[in-house]
Enzyme design. Structure first.
Site, PDB file in Angstrom:
ATOM      1  N   LYS A  75       0.180  -1.265  -0.407  1.00 14.66           N
ATOM      2  CA  LYS A  75      -0.175  -0.325  -0.131  1.00 14.66           C
ATOM      3  C   LYS A  75       0.659   0.970   0.212  1.00 14.66           C
ATOM      4  CE  LYS A  75      -1.882  -0.968   3.980  1.00 14.66           C
ATOM      5  NZ  LYS A  75      -1.248  -2.414   4.020  1.00 14.66           N
ATOM      6  N   ARG A 152      -9.833   0.248   9.211  1.00 16.14           N
ATOM      7  CA  ARG A 152      -9.134  -0.792   8.919  1.00 16.14           C
ATOM      8  C   ARG A 152     -10.695  -1.528   9.349  1.00 16.14           C
ATOM      9  NH1 ARG A 152      -3.201  -2.407  10.798  1.00 16.14           N
ATOM     10  NH2 ARG A 152      -2.433  -1.153   8.746  1.00 16.14           N
ATOM     11  N   ARG A 186      11.291  -7.984   4.436  1.00 20.99           N
ATOM     12  CA  ARG A 186      11.069  -6.183   5.491  1.00 20.99           C
ATOM     13  C   ARG A 186      12.030  -5.384   5.851  1.00 20.99           C
ATOM     14  NH1 ARG A 186       5.126  -3.833   5.980  1.00 20.99           N
ATOM     15  NH2 ARG A 186       5.154  -5.337   7.265  1.00 20.99           N
ATOM     16  N   ARG A 230      12.070  -4.428  11.543  1.00 17.63           N
ATOM     17  CA  ARG A 230      10.723  -4.344  12.286  1.00 17.63           C
ATOM     18  C   ARG A 230      10.803  -5.107  12.609  1.00 17.63           C
ATOM     19  NH1 ARG A 230       6.320  -1.571   8.765  1.00 17.63           N
ATOM     20  NH2 ARG A 230       4.927  -3.203   9.538  1.00 17.63           N
ATOM     21  N   ARG A 241      -1.530 -11.015  11.960  1.00 20.78           N
ATOM     22  CA  ARG A 241      -1.907  -9.626  11.632  1.00 20.78           C
ATOM     23  C   ARG A 241      -2.679  -9.906  10.061  1.00 20.78           C
ATOM     24  NH1 ARG A 241       3.728  -6.507  10.520  1.00 20.78           N
ATOM     25  NH2 ARG A 241       2.299  -5.178   9.570  1.00 20.78           N
TER      26      ARG A 241
END
Length: 318
Positions: A75, A152, A186, A230, A241
């Site tokens: 996104k 969300r 990531r 992260r 998640r």
């Protein structure tokens, strides 16, 4: 600009209602800003000022879009590219949360526990952070926005709809196995804060699912030794998640689908494959080309003027 008005000619991509609104927004993107019209009473934690900014007549403001999609789907990548192309701010609620996490405010400890467990941040916190960001943007003269990661939940969507006129909702979709691999790859530069990805994804098509290939997004040499992962990018947390997202997202998608504002887009691969297809789905495929052509023309004009000045002896060679 004619390419943008063609939004209303593709009912398979957007509903007629959403297309008309988006076309009006694009047509006015270069127009001067008008005085805000009166707004409806603000709800929840949104202030009156952020509400009035979102209630401007669509003909006198830039686009107000929302990007939906699973965590890690991209996104931020595509929303930020579109924000540059269209000249509107990209507002990512995930970034707002991370900024708050890095602060020494009383909210940071509470947020750290929520994020590290893979849970959704409460409506109260998210809306408060978003309201603050919209107010700051309005004070700087910003017009329009692309929201990334909000809403969300249906409750958030209803609250947002009460104070903002959302023109279009883009729902990015990607296979879950690819999503998991992408999230685990990531990395963030601890110095500049930019995002990279070390995963090299090559998933073969099977059972009717198309194959997907994604090249890594490596950092420049000066960021290589400063990469960090992260805290919430572990397999356990990512899977949690995704589970929570799927559970909460379907009602949100249905909310915007009923309004005729939802555009569903299956990512065919990495940025080189997906970006042109997304622009085509949004009827922006030749808008980018026109922007590039305009930029080249400006560069040529400046270059021509520079050469002329040098030839005429007005300035020396650099």
């Amino acid at each position: 600009m004619a390419a943008l008005i063609r939004l209303s000619s593709r009912p398979s991509a957007l509903s007629a209602a959403a297309s008309r609104v988006a076309a009006r927004c694009f047509a006015s993107a270069s127009a001067s800003q008008a005085t805000p019209t009166s707004s409806s009473a603000p709800l929840f934690a949104f202030s009156a000022s952020s509400g009035s900014a979102g209630r401007k007549d669509a003909e006198h403001r830039n686009v107000q879009w929302v990007f939906l999609g699973c965590p890690g789907v991209g996104k931020g990548t595509y929303a930020s590219r579109l924000s540059v192309l269209l000249g509107v701010p990209h507002i990512a609620t995930g970034d707002l949360v991370r900024e708050e996490l890095s602060s020494s405010g009383p909210l940071s400890l509470q947020l750290k526990e929520i994020v590290n467990q893979g849970k959704l941040v409460s409506d109260e916190i998210i809306i408060s952070l978003l309201s603050k960001r919209l107010e700051a943007g309005e004070a700087k003269g910003e017009s329009g926005f692309i929201l990334d990661g909000f809403p969300r939940t249906t409750k958030q969507a209803e609250i947002l709809e009460g104070v903002m006129d959302i023109d279009l909702v883009v729902n990015l979709k990607l296979r879950e196995d690819v999503l998991l691999e992408k999230c685990l790859g990531r990395r963030i530069c601890s110095q500049c804060g930019k995002n990279f990805n070390v995963a090299s994804i090559n998933v073969k098509g099977e059972n009717g699912k198309p194959g997907i290939s994604m090249d890594p997004l490596p950092p420049p040499p000066h960021c290589m030794t400063k990469l960090i992962t992260r805290a919430d990018d572990t397999e356990e947390v990512v899977k949690e998640r995704l589970r929570i997202y799927y559970e909460k997202s379907q009602p949100v998608e249905d909310f915007y689908r009923r309004q005729g504002k939802l555009l569903e887009f299956d990512l065919p691969g990495g940025i080189p494959e997906s970006w042109p297809k997304l622009l085509e789905a949004l009827n922006l495929d030749d808008y980018e080309e026109k922007q590039s052509a305009t930029a080249c023309l400006v560069c040529w004009e400046y270059s021509a003027k520079g050469v002329g000045d040098i030839a005429a002896g007005r300035v020396g060679w650099p």
